[in-house]
Design an enzyme around this catalytic site. Structure first.
Site, PDB file in Angstrom:
ATOM      1  N   LYS A  83       0.809  -1.234   0.000  1.00  0.00           N
ATOM      2  CA  LYS A  83       0.000   0.000   0.000  1.00  0.00           C
ATOM      3  C   LYS A  83       0.839   1.279   0.000  1.00  0.00           C
ATOM      4  CE  LYS A  83      -4.020  -2.043   2.273  1.00  0.00           C
ATOM      5  NZ  LYS A  83      -5.018  -1.911   3.344  1.00  0.00           N
ATOM      6  N   ASP A  94     -10.044   2.443   2.765  1.00  0.00           N
ATOM      7  CA  ASP A  94     -10.072   1.713   4.032  1.00  0.00           C
ATOM      8  C   ASP A  94     -10.830   2.472   5.126  1.00  0.00           C
ATOM      9  OD1 ASP A  94      -8.688  -0.596   3.245  1.00  0.00           O
ATOM     10  OD2 ASP A  94      -6.743   0.326   3.612  1.00  0.00           O
ATOM     11  N   ALA A 138      -0.261   2.512  15.744  1.00  0.00           N
ATOM     12  CA  ALA A 138       0.159   3.740  15.065  1.00  0.00           C
ATOM     13  C   ALA A 138       0.896   3.415  13.768  1.00  0.00           C
ATOM     14  CB  ALA A 138       1.043   4.567  15.991  1.00  0.00           C
ATOM     15  N   GLY A 139       0.569   2.271  13.165  1.00  0.00           N
ATOM     16  CA  GLY A 139       1.170   1.893  11.888  1.00  0.00           C
ATOM     17  C   GLY A 139       0.286   2.340  10.734  1.00  0.00           C
ATOM     18  N   GLY A 140       0.495   1.705   9.586  1.00  0.00           N
ATOM     19  CA  GLY A 140      -0.239   2.078   8.387  1.00  0.00           C
ATOM     20  C   GLY A 140      -1.744   1.891   8.517  1.00  0.00           C
ATOM     21  N   GLY A 188     -13.384  -7.074  11.798  1.00  0.00           N
ATOM     22  CA  GLY A 188     -13.187  -6.249  10.618  1.00  0.00           C
ATOM     23  C   GLY A 188     -13.725  -6.815   9.317  1.00  0.00           C
TER      24      GLY A 188
HETATM   25  P1  ATR Z   1      -0.010  -2.113   9.745  1.00  0.00           P
HETATM   26  O1  ATR Z   1       0.181  -1.685   8.324  1.00  0.00           O
HETATM   27  O2  ATR Z   1      -0.799  -3.364   9.935  1.00  0.00           O
HETATM   28  O3  ATR Z   1      -0.497  -0.995  10.608  1.00  0.00           O
HETATM   29  P2  ATR Z   1       2.602  -1.696  10.860  1.00  0.00           P
HETATM   30  O4  ATR Z   1       2.740  -0.381  10.165  1.00  0.00           O
HETATM   31  O5  ATR Z   1       3.786  -2.615  10.948  1.00  0.00           O
HETATM   32  O6  ATR Z   1       1.460  -2.567  10.220  1.00  0.00           O
HETATM   33  O7  ATR Z   1       2.076  -1.401  12.354  1.00  0.00           O
HETATM   34  C1  ATR Z   1       1.831  -2.416  13.269  1.00  0.00           C
HETATM   35  C2  ATR Z   1       1.216  -1.802  14.523  1.00  0.00           C
HETATM   36  O8  ATR Z   1       0.909  -2.864  15.440  1.00  0.00           O
HETATM   37  C3  ATR Z   1       2.110  -0.838  15.264  1.00  0.00           C
HETATM   38  O9  ATR Z   1       1.320   0.118  15.912  1.00  0.00           O
HETATM   39  C4  ATR Z   1       2.802  -1.769  16.275  1.00  0.00           C
HETATM   40  O10 ATR Z   1       3.298  -1.113  17.416  1.00  0.00           O
HETATM   41  P3  ATR Z   1       4.790  -0.446  17.405  1.00  0.00           P
HETATM   42  O11 ATR Z   1       4.673   0.825  16.635  1.00  0.00           O
HETATM   43  O12 ATR Z   1       5.104  -0.225  18.821  1.00  0.00           O
HETATM   44  O13 ATR Z   1       5.680  -1.456  16.724  1.00  0.00           O
HETATM   45  C5  ATR Z   1       1.638  -2.631  16.651  1.00  0.00           C
HETATM   46  N1  ATR Z   1       2.062  -3.923  17.204  1.00  0.00           N
HETATM   47  C6  ATR Z   1       2.583  -4.972  16.530  1.00  0.00           C
HETATM   48  N2  ATR Z   1       2.853  -5.986  17.368  1.00  0.00           N
HETATM   49  C7  ATR Z   1       2.466  -5.579  18.604  1.00  0.00           C
HETATM   50  C8  ATR Z   1       2.471  -6.182  19.901  1.00  0.00           C
HETATM   51  N3  ATR Z   1       2.923  -7.432  20.084  1.00  0.00           N
HETATM   52  N4  ATR Z   1       2.001  -5.459  20.936  1.00  0.00           N
HETATM   53  C9  ATR Z   1       1.538  -4.208  20.760  1.00  0.00           C
HETATM   54  N5  ATR Z   1       1.508  -3.589  19.565  1.00  0.00           N
HETATM   55  C10 ATR Z   1       1.964  -4.259  18.500  1.00  0.00           C
END
Ligand code: ATR
Length: 274
Positions: free
Chosen positions: A66, A102, A128-130, A239
């Site tokens: 994306k 989305d 806070a990811g994508g 979802g």
């Molecule tokens: P996506 O596109 O699915 O948002 P991403 O950009 O890799 O994927 O973001 C993943 C999100 O899930 C982030 O907010 C991540 O937290 P961090 O920024 O601290 O890495 C969160 N995440 C992934 N694994 C996690 C876990 N085990 N516990 C809490 N948050 C998690």
């Protein structure tokens, strides 16, 4: 020849999008074909170019492409620009236009299918990811009382909140800082469940009558929704509705026709449960 569309991803074999769009096309009488295309992780742009040569009119984009799709576009809708990611491509006049459906899909599922109005609600977005970034502006457009972002890495939540503060005040911080606060709508946009982790959510987070919404879905209740129910969330939703609604919005972008979604969602729910 029917117009050709596809979804790009890696992996892509289990994508529900071809079945969803085939159902939309059949129900709305639109003449189109929609296929799944596996793009190599380092070959997204080439796969798109090949699809255009094949006569493709538009495409959906899923994990992990994306952000790359966003960079590939000549033009972006405002919501795609805000999301920093593109899930819908339109190939027209030799150019590539990018959109992101989305957030609209999430809001349609929550406000429409689940009949949970956003106006005046206290919303908590986890992650806070994508996935989180893509839904913030559409959530704010629903004029909630507040929107707060909590993330394992608190600095990412703060940066993301700041990036949208020109629209409305948005808060950001750690999970620990949620202690003592409660929310009407809690949305999980983390990928924690993929690694089998649960989130460190303090007790008292879910107000009575609150809705817990997981952007993930699967057979049975997701780990986040199990946790939310255990912590007192009044309602829970996964979802799957967002998946169908983002597809419907993409279909509308391409065809100018808004497909009925209720039957498609019910069928999909049955298939996944089975
Ligand atoms: P996506 O596109 O699915 O948002 P991403 O950009 O890799 O994927 O973001 C993943 C999100 O899930 C982030 O907010 C991540 O937290 P961090 O920024 O601290 O890495 C969160 N995440 C992934 N694994 C996690 C876990 N085990 N516990 C809490 N948050 C998690």
């Amino acid at each position: 020849m029917s117009d050709l569309y596809c979804v790009f991803g890696n992996p892509i074999a289990h994508s529900r999008s071809p079945a969803i769009h085939a159902a939309f096309a059949a129900a709305s009488g639109e003449d189109l074909r929609y296929e799944a295309r596996l793009a190599p992780v380092d070959g997204f742009a080439a796969a798109v170019a090949e699809f255009i040569v094949d006569g493709g009119k538009g495409a959906n984009v899923t994990v992990p492409f994306k952000e790359e799709a966003y960079r590939l576009c000549d033009r972006l809708s405002e919501r795609a620009a805000r999301a920093g990611a593109v899930n819908t491509l339109v190939f027209r006049n030799g150019g590539i236009a990018g959109d992101n459906t989305d957030g609209a899909g999430l809001v349609r599922d929550i406000a429409g299918n689940l009949d949970f109005a956003l106006a005046g609600r206290r919303i908590l977005l986890l992650g806070a990811g994508g996935a989180a970034r893509g839904v913030i502006a559409p959530l704010l457009a629903g004029t909630p009382a507040s929107l707060h972002i909590a993330n394992r890495s608190a600095d990412k939540a703060q940066q993301l909140a700041a990036a949208f503060s020109d629209i409305a005040p948005v808060g950001g911080g750690s999970f620990a800082e949620l202690a003592g606060r409660s929310f009407d709508l809690v949305i999980n946009a983390t990928s924690a469940s993929l690694s089998g982790d649960t989130l460190p959510l303090p007790a008292g987070l879910f107000a009575p009558e609150s809705l817990a919404y997981d952007m993930m879905y699967g057979k049975g209740e997701t780990p986040f929704l199990q946790q939310a129910r255990g912590q007192g969330a009044g309602r829970c939703a996964d979802g799957l509705g967002m998946l169908v609604e983002q597809a419907a919005e993409a279909f509308f972008v391409w065809r100018g026709v808004r497909p009925q979604t209720a039957g498609v969602l019910a069928d999909l729910r049955r298939q996944i449960a089975g």
